[in-house]
Design a protein around this motif. Structure first.
Motif, PDB file in Angstrom:
ATOM      1  N   ALA A  91      19.687 -23.049   9.096  1.00 54.91           N
ATOM      2  CA  ALA A  91      20.381 -23.954   8.185  1.00 54.91           C
ATOM      3  C   ALA A  91      20.307 -23.518   7.193  1.00 54.91           C
ATOM      4  CB  ALA A  91      21.252 -25.124   7.895  1.00 54.91           C
ATOM      5  N   ASP A  92      21.656 -23.027   6.238  1.00 54.36           N
ATOM      6  CA  ASP A  92      21.199 -22.193   4.768  1.00 54.36           C
ATOM      7  C   ASP A  92      21.921 -23.419   3.662  1.00 54.36           C
ATOM      8  OD1 ASP A  92      21.306 -19.831   5.431  1.00 54.36           O
ATOM      9  OD2 ASP A  92      23.104 -19.543   5.433  1.00 54.36           O
ATOM     10  N   THR A  93      21.319 -23.313   2.769  1.00 55.23           N
ATOM     11  CA  THR A  93      21.313 -24.492   2.215  1.00 55.23           C
ATOM     12  C   THR A  93      22.030 -24.183   0.254  1.00 55.23           C
ATOM     13  OG1 THR A  93      18.725 -24.201   0.251  1.00 55.23           O
ATOM     14  CG2 THR A  93      18.935 -25.514   2.156  1.00 55.23           C
ATOM     15  N   VAL A  94      21.951 -24.966  -0.247  1.00 61.32           N
ATOM     16  CA  VAL A  94      23.354 -24.228  -1.718  1.00 61.32           C
ATOM     17  C   VAL A  94      21.968 -23.551  -2.948  1.00 61.32           C
ATOM     18  CG1 VAL A  94      24.016 -26.136  -1.783  1.00 61.32           C
ATOM     19  CG2 VAL A  94      22.140 -26.482  -3.043  1.00 61.32           C
ATOM     20  N   ASP A  95      21.043 -23.537  -2.545  1.00 62.46           N
ATOM     21  CA  ASP A  95      19.673 -22.596  -3.433  1.00 62.46           C
ATOM     22  C   ASP A  95      19.669 -21.880  -2.131  1.00 62.46           C
ATOM     23  OD1 ASP A  95      17.851 -21.074  -4.372  1.00 62.46           O
ATOM     24  OD2 ASP A  95      16.627 -23.002  -4.378  1.00 62.46           O
ATOM     25  N   PRO A  96      20.060 -20.312  -2.217  1.00 62.38           N
ATOM     26  CA  PRO A  96      19.915 -19.489  -1.081  1.00 62.38           C
ATOM     27  C   PRO A  96      18.552 -19.321  -1.258  1.00 62.38           C
ATOM     28  CG  PRO A  96      20.654 -18.262  -3.437  1.00 62.38           C
ATOM     29  CD  PRO A  96      20.786 -20.238  -3.458  1.00 62.38           C
TER      30      PRO A  96
END
Length: 296
Positions: free
Chosen positions: A36-41
């Motif tokens: 899963a991605d986070t708000v930090d790329p």
């Protein structure tokens, strides 16, 4: 950078909550995938079983891992810092303060085992053979260790083992099965681990600092108030604060008396009594707010 986190169980929700509070919001999909991605790329979350997370980190599938110390110790070496870590060791970066439990040595209440030394030549059943053998080596006791995958507490009662090493939080399961704790093998809680080769990476330090700031804010509140300038010393005596309160000049009150604005961080348990004491020394407009993060 990948952070391996528990994909389910009692550690999943508090871990995601910690990520959220640390500013690493996870962009979850309806059908949770492996990643899963986070708000930090630059930061990705990897979902895994808590017991598998240490190996994911050791093997390079993830750079950081959030799991219990018991799981990390069972999988191999754990070092307190980068300078003492071996090539295959995980570095224990931060105690996250939840998921506390103990690995204990226990034996039947009505048996002959009262100390670990009584187990010389005996058999111990456990789901943590690595930790158990290391413990026995430290104690200088030669005993057989049998690996089981469940219902460890039953093994002494069916003549499979003379004692067990198992996880306990409240001790209730041991009591129900008439087992007495002989010794504590390991005190565990959820930790942030890193591979030794990335432990000093600036991004790893950024994540560790973000987590640490959330933990530092727990149990603390931010107080703001106005106070007469001539009673500032009395106010400071009430709220010494985190390294002393912050004081700023403000306009005089309606009577022309000099006023200051005072801001301080205090322990949550002290707020009730502190407000009463502040009012006694002339403080007014007292505001109490929660703290999301605190970098000390």
């Amino acid at each position: 950078m990948r952070i391996a986190v528990p994909n389910k169980g009692r550690l999943h929700d508090p871990t995601l909550s910690l990520l959220e509070r640390a500013g690493l919001h996870v962009e979850e999909t309806a059908d949770r995938q492996l990643y899963a991605d986070t708000v930090d790329p630059e930061v990705t979350v990897l979902y895994a079983r808590a017991a598998d997370i240490p190996e994911y980190v050791r093997d390079g599938a993830a750079d950081l891992g959030v799991t219990g110390l018991d799981q990390a110790a069972e999988s191999g070496g754990v070092a307190d810092d980068r300078t003492t870590a071996g090539d295959d060791d995980l570095v224990d970066l931060l105690d996250l303060g939840y998921g506390s439990c103990r690995l204990v040595l226990a034996a039947p209440e009505d048996g002959d085992v009262a100390t670990v030394e009584d187990l010389a030549g005996a058999t111990i059943a456990t789901e943590f053979p690595t930790v158990t053998r290391e413990y026995l080596d430290r104690k200088g006791v030669d005993a057989d260790v049998v690996t089981v995958t469940g219902a460890t507490e039953l093994t002494p009662h069916v003549d499979m083992a003379d004692a067990i090493v198992d996880i306990t939080s409240t001790g209730t399961t041991l009591q129900v099965n008439r087992l007495a704790v002989i010794d504590e093998v390991l005190a565990s809680s959820v930790r942030l681990f890193a591979r030794a080769d990335v432990a000093d990476d600036p991004k790893v330090e950024q994540v560790r600092t973000a987590f640490e700031s959330v933990l530092a804010a727990d149990g603390r509140r931010y107080l703001m108030m106005n106070a007469p300038k001539d009673r500032l010393d009395e106010v400071k005596d009430v709220i010494p604060g985190l390294g002393g309160p912050t004081v700023m000049n403000v306009e005089a009150d309606e009577n022309g008396n000099g006023m200051v604005a005072v801001h301080a961080v205090v322990e949550e348990r002290d707020v009730f009594a502190t407000i009463s004491e502040l009012k006694d020394v002339g403080a007014s407009g007292i505001l109490v707010t929660e703290i999301e993060r605190l970098v000390e």
